[in-house]
Design a protein around this motif. Structure first.
Motif, mmCIF file in Angstrom:
data_model
loop_
_atom_site.group_PDB
_atom_site.id
_atom_site.type_symbol
_atom_site.label_atom_id
_atom_site.label_comp_id
_atom_site.label_asym_id
_atom_site.label_seq_id
_atom_site.Cartn_x
_atom_site.Cartn_y
_atom_site.Cartn_z
ATOM 1 N N ARG A 275 0.830 -1.196 0.000
ATOM 2 C CA ARG A 275 0.000 0.000 0.000
ATOM 3 C C ARG A 275 0.865 1.248 0.000
ATOM 4 N NH1 ARG A 275 -5.624 -0.122 -0.802
ATOM 5 N NH2 ARG A 275 -6.306 -2.255 -0.354
ATOM 6 N N GLN A 279 -1.847 5.880 2.533
ATOM 7 C CA GLN A 279 -3.009 5.051 2.832
ATOM 8 C C GLN A 279 -2.878 4.372 4.187
ATOM 9 O OE1 GLN A 279 -2.981 2.532 -0.639
ATOM 10 N NE2 GLN A 279 -4.449 3.815 -1.729
ATOM 11 N N ASN A 283 -5.346 5.043 7.299
ATOM 12 C CA ASN A 283 -6.037 3.893 7.858
ATOM 13 C C ASN A 283 -5.815 3.810 9.362
ATOM 14 O OD1 ASN A 283 -6.237 0.927 8.698
ATOM 15 N ND2 ASN A 283 -7.087 0.834 6.639
ATOM 16 N N ASN A 307 -6.353 8.468 -1.445
ATOM 17 C CA ASN A 307 -6.837 8.649 -0.076
ATOM 18 C C ASN A 307 -8.131 7.884 0.164
ATOM 19 O OD1 ASN A 307 -4.701 10.354 0.473
ATOM 20 N ND2 ASN A 307 -5.863 12.236 0.208
ATOM 21 N N ALA A 310 -7.940 4.288 1.209
ATOM 22 C CA ALA A 310 -7.260 3.995 2.470
ATOM 23 C C ALA A 310 -8.092 3.154 3.424
ATOM 24 C CB ALA A 310 -6.866 5.301 3.160
#
Length: 372
Positions: A275, A279, A283, A307, A310
């Motif tokens: 990722r 992100q 998260n 975004n 995420a």
């Protein structure tokens, strides 16, 4: 989590997206707009993409791009006919229109009444869903702010009230005053929160959970430090973000050993998860206790799409622990005394714990709890 799952904000019935669209960069006016604001066309594209993804929570302020952010939002919302769908949040405190007038800024009743009328005109609406005090002015009593919020709710000009960037004691005073006098409650605290900035955890998170205020986190990427543009593996500081400008990371105190260690760990975790660093950082904030929504900003559709993705994964416990250990802030006094061995000694070394999960239930069980 996903964008089509909405959460109750604080102890209220207002349902909001887990990611909120921040519009501080909508427009080119004002001191910040000229530096990194977006054109009208780009702002419109970002607004449309956010709605198409299922988002409903939009954050602005009268101070953003000297009012242009509100003006553009009002135009976009009216043209798309989505006023009833969106949850529109705006803020007041700063004097950006009338230099020299002490009552055209600050948190007092006179300025709040003036500011909300001006925002309503720019936003082309007769009500604002969530209206917030933008920043504590160190002067205005919390009682005056709460009473004026209540008057605006009764007048139909705002639906809910919130506080942004205030001390925890001030927020507690405002909420308990509202409760004691049956006035409009505070349902939202808007605060800076990221792996870089975690100082709100000892006071604000339990405050929000106890008194029913959902936290909306601004600058979840640590002023851009966690965006992925700055990678220790490629040398530091590298990247084309604003932190490498004259008023950047060095000036803000972000370029230090602690933060570079954090960024290095974030880069490693992101690679393991496949990722983007941004992100993973978003998260992490979205899953933290007390957080009702995370405010995201973007300067391009590519950045916004990244975004919005995420929420499509879960950070495994082991990797989350790595992030939390490397970003852990110093424990401020007296919070170090609220854990073992002090607590064991206090209770005669007997096991004393919280009630198990599920002992209490969220007010509205059809949705995930807002806090906790």
């Amino acid at each position: 989590m996903s964008m089509d799952r909405y959460y109750l904000l604080g102890r209220s019935g207002l349902r909001v997206s887990p990611l909120s669209l921040g519009t501080m960069t909508f427009g080119k006016d004002g001191p910040y707009g000229g530096a990194w604001g977006s054109t009208d066309a780009t702002s419109r594209a970002l607004f449309d993409r956010y709605l198409e993804a299922g988002g409903n929570f939009i954050d602005t302020a009268d101070y953003y791009t000297a009012g242009t952010s509100e003006t553009l939002l009002g135009k976009f919302i009216e043209e798309r006919g989505v006023r009833d769908r969106v949850v529109l949040a705006s803020k007041y405190s700063y004097n950006s229109t009338t230099p020299g007038d002490p009552n055209a800024g600050g948190n007092g009743r006179k300025n709040m009444m003036r500011a909300v009328e001006a925002s309503l005109r720019r936003l082309r609406t007769d009500y604002i869903d969530l209206y917030l005090l933008h920043t504590w002015d160190r002067i205005t009593p919390a009682e005056e702010v709460v009473r004026t919020f209540d008057d605006l709710v009764r007048a139909g000009k705002i639906r809910y009230a919130g506080l942004s960037d205030v001390p925890a004691w001030y927020a507690a005073r405002a909420q308990t005053w509202a409760e004691a006098h049956a006035l409009t409650p505070i349902i939202n605290l808007q605060l800076q929160y990221s792996l870089v900035e975690r100082s709100l955890e000892p006071e604000f998170v339990p405050l929000a959970q106890t008194l029913g205020m959902g936290i909306t986190a601004w600058s979840p990427l640590g002023m851009g430090l966690l965006s992925g543009r700055y990678k220790p593996s490629e040398g530091r500081p590298q990247g084309e973000g604003r932190l490498t400008s004259a008023v950047g990371g060095e000036h803000l105190g972000l370029f230090n050993e602690r933060n570079w260690g954090l960024v290095a760990t974030l880069e490693k975790v992101a690679k393991e998860l496949g990722r983007d660093m941004s992100q993973v950082a978003l998260n992490w904030v979205a899953a933290q206790p007390g957080v009702g929504s995370v405010i995201i900003g973007a300067s391009s559709l590519k950045q916004l799409d990244g975004n919005l993705a995420a929420l499509d994964f879960t950070i495994p416990a082991g990797l989350r622990q790595q992030l939390e250990e490397v970003s852990a802030p110093a424990v401020p006094f007296p919070h170090g005394m609220f854990s073992n061995p002090y607590q064991l000694n206090m209770h005669g070394n007997a096991a004393v714990g919280d009630k198990p999960a599920g002992y209490t239930s969220p007010v509205f069980t059809g949705l995930a709890p807002t806090v906790g």
